[in-house]
Design an enzyme around this catalytic site. Structure first.
Site, PDB file in Angstrom:
ATOM      1  N   TYR A 183       1.544 -20.977   3.074  1.00  0.00           N
ATOM      2  CA  TYR A 183       1.369 -20.879   4.629  1.00  0.00           C
ATOM      3  C   TYR A 183       0.589 -22.211   4.795  1.00  0.00           C
ATOM      4  CZ  TYR A 183       1.740 -15.723   3.895  1.00  0.00           C
ATOM      5  OH  TYR A 183       2.287 -14.683   3.496  1.00  0.00           O
TER       6      TYR A 183
ATOM      7  N   HIS B  43       4.134 -14.602  -5.179  1.00  0.00           N
ATOM      8  CA  HIS B  43       4.819 -14.588  -3.646  1.00  0.00           C
ATOM      9  C   HIS B  43       6.145 -14.465  -3.429  1.00  0.00           C
ATOM     10  CE1 HIS B  43       3.882 -16.555   0.516  1.00  0.00           C
ATOM     11  NE2 HIS B  43       4.690 -15.379   0.568  1.00  0.00           N
TER      12      HIS B  43
HETATM   13  P1  NAD Z   1       3.410 -10.020  12.230  1.00  0.00           P
HETATM   14  O1  NAD Z   1       4.443  -9.036  12.416  1.00  0.00           O
HETATM   15  O2  NAD Z   1       2.205  -9.575  12.050  1.00  0.00           O
HETATM   16  O3  NAD Z   1       3.553 -10.933  13.476  1.00  0.00           O
HETATM   17  C1  NAD Z   1       2.642 -12.011  13.782  1.00  0.00           C
HETATM   18  C2  NAD Z   1       2.939 -12.824  15.120  1.00  0.00           C
HETATM   19  O4  NAD Z   1       2.593 -11.865  16.202  1.00  0.00           O
HETATM   20  C3  NAD Z   1       2.243 -13.828  15.331  1.00  0.00           C
HETATM   21  O5  NAD Z   1       2.848 -14.940  16.343  1.00  0.00           O
HETATM   22  C4  NAD Z   1       0.976 -13.667  16.191  1.00  0.00           C
HETATM   23  O6  NAD Z   1       0.397 -14.529  16.974  1.00  0.00           O
HETATM   24  C5  NAD Z   1       1.592 -12.417  17.080  1.00  0.00           C
HETATM   25  N1  NAD Z   1       0.806 -11.394  17.465  1.00  0.00           N
HETATM   26  C6  NAD Z   1      -0.155 -10.811  16.600  1.00  0.00           C
HETATM   27  N2  NAD Z   1      -1.124  -9.851  17.262  1.00  0.00           N
HETATM   28  C7  NAD Z   1      -0.398  -9.948  18.594  1.00  0.00           C
HETATM   29  C8  NAD Z   1      -0.409  -9.019  19.838  1.00  0.00           C
HETATM   30  N3  NAD Z   1      -1.433  -8.300  19.846  1.00  0.00           N
HETATM   31  N4  NAD Z   1       0.082  -9.286  20.748  1.00  0.00           N
HETATM   32  C9  NAD Z   1       0.969 -10.096  20.837  1.00  0.00           C
HETATM   33  N5  NAD Z   1       1.230 -11.000  19.673  1.00  0.00           N
HETATM   34  C10 NAD Z   1       0.548 -11.024  18.773  1.00  0.00           C
HETATM   35  O7  NAD Z   1       3.888 -11.042  11.169  1.00  0.00           O
HETATM   36  P2  NAD Z   1       3.126 -12.082  10.218  1.00  0.00           P
HETATM   37  O8  NAD Z   1       2.257 -12.758  10.577  1.00  0.00           O
HETATM   38  O9  NAD Z   1       4.394 -12.531   9.314  1.00  0.00           O
HETATM   39  O10 NAD Z   1       2.731 -11.028   8.949  1.00  0.00           O
HETATM   40  C11 NAD Z   1       1.498 -10.654   8.949  1.00  0.00           C
HETATM   41  C12 NAD Z   1       0.609 -11.207   7.856  1.00  0.00           C
HETATM   42  O11 NAD Z   1       1.224 -10.412   6.522  1.00  0.00           O
HETATM   43  C13 NAD Z   1       0.932 -12.738   7.368  1.00  0.00           C
HETATM   44  O12 NAD Z   1       0.205 -13.455   8.023  1.00  0.00           O
HETATM   45  C14 NAD Z   1       0.603 -12.778   5.920  1.00  0.00           C
HETATM   46  O13 NAD Z   1      -0.398 -12.998   5.651  1.00  0.00           O
HETATM   47  C15 NAD Z   1       1.262 -11.388   5.698  1.00  0.00           C
HETATM   48  N6  NAD Z   1       2.681 -11.434   5.118  1.00  0.00           N
HETATM   49  C16 NAD Z   1       3.144 -11.682   3.785  1.00  0.00           C
HETATM   50  C17 NAD Z   1       4.360 -11.967   3.226  1.00  0.00           C
HETATM   51  C18 NAD Z   1       4.772 -12.100   1.879  1.00  0.00           C
HETATM   52  O14 NAD Z   1       3.859 -11.957   1.149  1.00  0.00           O
HETATM   53  N7  NAD Z   1       6.030 -12.270   1.598  1.00  0.00           N
HETATM   54  C19 NAD Z   1       5.439 -12.032   4.460  1.00  0.00           C
HETATM   55  C20 NAD Z   1       5.154 -11.619   5.725  1.00  0.00           C
HETATM   56  C21 NAD Z   1       3.846 -11.510   5.988  1.00  0.00           C
END
Ligand code: NAD
Length: 323
Positions: free
Chosen positions: A63, A128
């Site tokens: 990231y 990952h």
């Molecule tokens: P998400 O669905 O959590 O969306 C994140 C987006 O939504 C960001 O732009 C954030 O600023 C916004 N957001 C958050 N809260 C909000 C709110 N209340 N209102 C409006 N917008 C809001 O997607 P993500 O960040 O990709 O997934 C969450 C976490 O999961 C990642 O940060 C990561 O730690 C993990 N993840 C892991 C993998 C993997 O291991 N392959 C893949 C995806 C995500």
């Protein structure tokens, strides 16, 4: 700094003995992957999350090309609380330079991650996005290497992450019982795609903990919409945009409806949502506490589900085909 004892629900994670806050802090935005985030905002978001009861923080060296791990490390250090008061997961095998799930690379990777995070150990180390590697290498080489790291005390538990759900069963059917403690699935338990639900009984039978990430479908289920790089089809993007506009018109916030949808399934230990501001932290924690007090907004949820029916469970390709 003293912290209150908030009542954000804690849920057990498989057989690990860990209890994760039902809302987890996804730190990928701290790597500026959804737009630039200042050091100040990163540190304040982590502090506010912990203050409101979030005890689980997830990152990866991938990231922001290691930026997320560094920012999260600074935020956690600034809390000034004993190490056992928070749970940290990071990952290995995926880097900005590409994928490498070799034993040699993942063994080196954890030391690099610990240095960036300023920690002596992480609670969970996850391979990952394993669909981009050879699953047989994950089974025969990567997981055994991670088991050695566990014995060395650098990690407490082992996980695997990915988008296609078949990769989890492939690996879990081939490793010794208990070798993999956790799976992290993303974009598979949100209003538009709930296919993870079918896998939950299998995971439970194996005693594997379940983390579900991206409840907002990586920005699809937000008023601001997804980032440029989002891999969804134009059809899926426009259906989600229509659903967000519908909610706004009705005086509702689609992100809250989406968080509450994901949080409602108690077989999911933690719903990992990416956050980069104090405001988002507060909104997402409120979504959970309001759900616990008042239940979900079933009327709006049903209306959003109706808008999304034409694209329900539509996903996108990820990884290399396994023979
Ligand atoms: P998400 O669905 O959590 O969306 C994140 C987006 O939504 C960001 O732009 C954030 O600023 C916004 N957001 C958050 N809260 C909000 C709110 N209340 N209102 C409006 N917008 C809001 O997607 P993500 O960040 O990709 O997934 C969450 C976490 O999961 C990642 O940060 C990561 O730690 C993990 N993840 C892991 C993998 C993997 O291991 N392959 C893949 C995806 C995500």
């Amino acid at each position: 700094m003293a912290y209150p004892h908030p009542n954000l629900e804690l849920r057990p994670l498989g057989n690990t003995g860990l209890k994760l806050s039902c809302v987890g802090f996804g730190a990928s935005p701290l790597g500026s992957v959804f737009g630039p985030v200042s050091e100040h905002d990163a540190i304040s978001s982590v502090r506010e999350a912990f203050r409101l009861g979030i005890n689980f923080f997830d990152t990866s060296p991938y990231y922001g090309g290691t930026l997320s791990e560094k920012m999260l490390g600074q935020g956690l250090k600034a809390l000034g609380v004993p190490r056992n008061e928070y749970i940290v997961s990071t990952k290995c095998g995926r880097y900005v330079e590409g994928f490498d799930f070799s034993a040699e690379r993942v063994t080196k990777s954890i030391d690099e991650s610990l240095a960036r995070l300023q920690l002596d150990y992480v609670d969970i180390l996850q391979c990952h996005d394993i669909e981009f590697g050879s699953l047989d290498q994950i089974v025969n080489e990567t997981i055994p290497a991670l088991r050695k790291l566990k014995e060395a005390g650098k990690i407490r538990f082992i996980g695997i992450t990915g988008l296609p759900l078949g990769v989890f069963t492939y690996v879990l059917d081939r490793v010794p019982p208990g070798a993999v403690d956790v799976i992290l699935s993303y974009c598979r338990y949100s209003i538009n795609d709930s296919t993870l639900a079918d896998l939950l009984p299998y995971l439970k039978s194996k005693g594997v903990g379940v983390i579900s990430a991206s409840p907002l479908a990586m920005g699809l289920l937000t008023e601001n919409g997804p980032p440029e790089w989002h891999p969804a089809s134009p059809e899926l993007k426009s259906a989600c945009e229509a659903a967000a506009a519908f909610c706004k018109e009705k005086g509702k916030n689609i992100s809250k409806i989406a968080m509450q949808y994901s949080l409602s399934n108690k077989d999911i230990s933690s719903v990992l949502v990416g956050m980069n501001s104090v405001r988002q932290v507060e909104e997402n924690v409120s979504a959970a506490t309001e759900l616990a007090t008042f239940g979900k907004d079933q009327e709006t949820l049903s209306e959003v589900e109706a808008i999304l029916i034409p694209v329900k469970n539509q996903t996108w390709p990820s990884g290399i085909q396994q023979s």
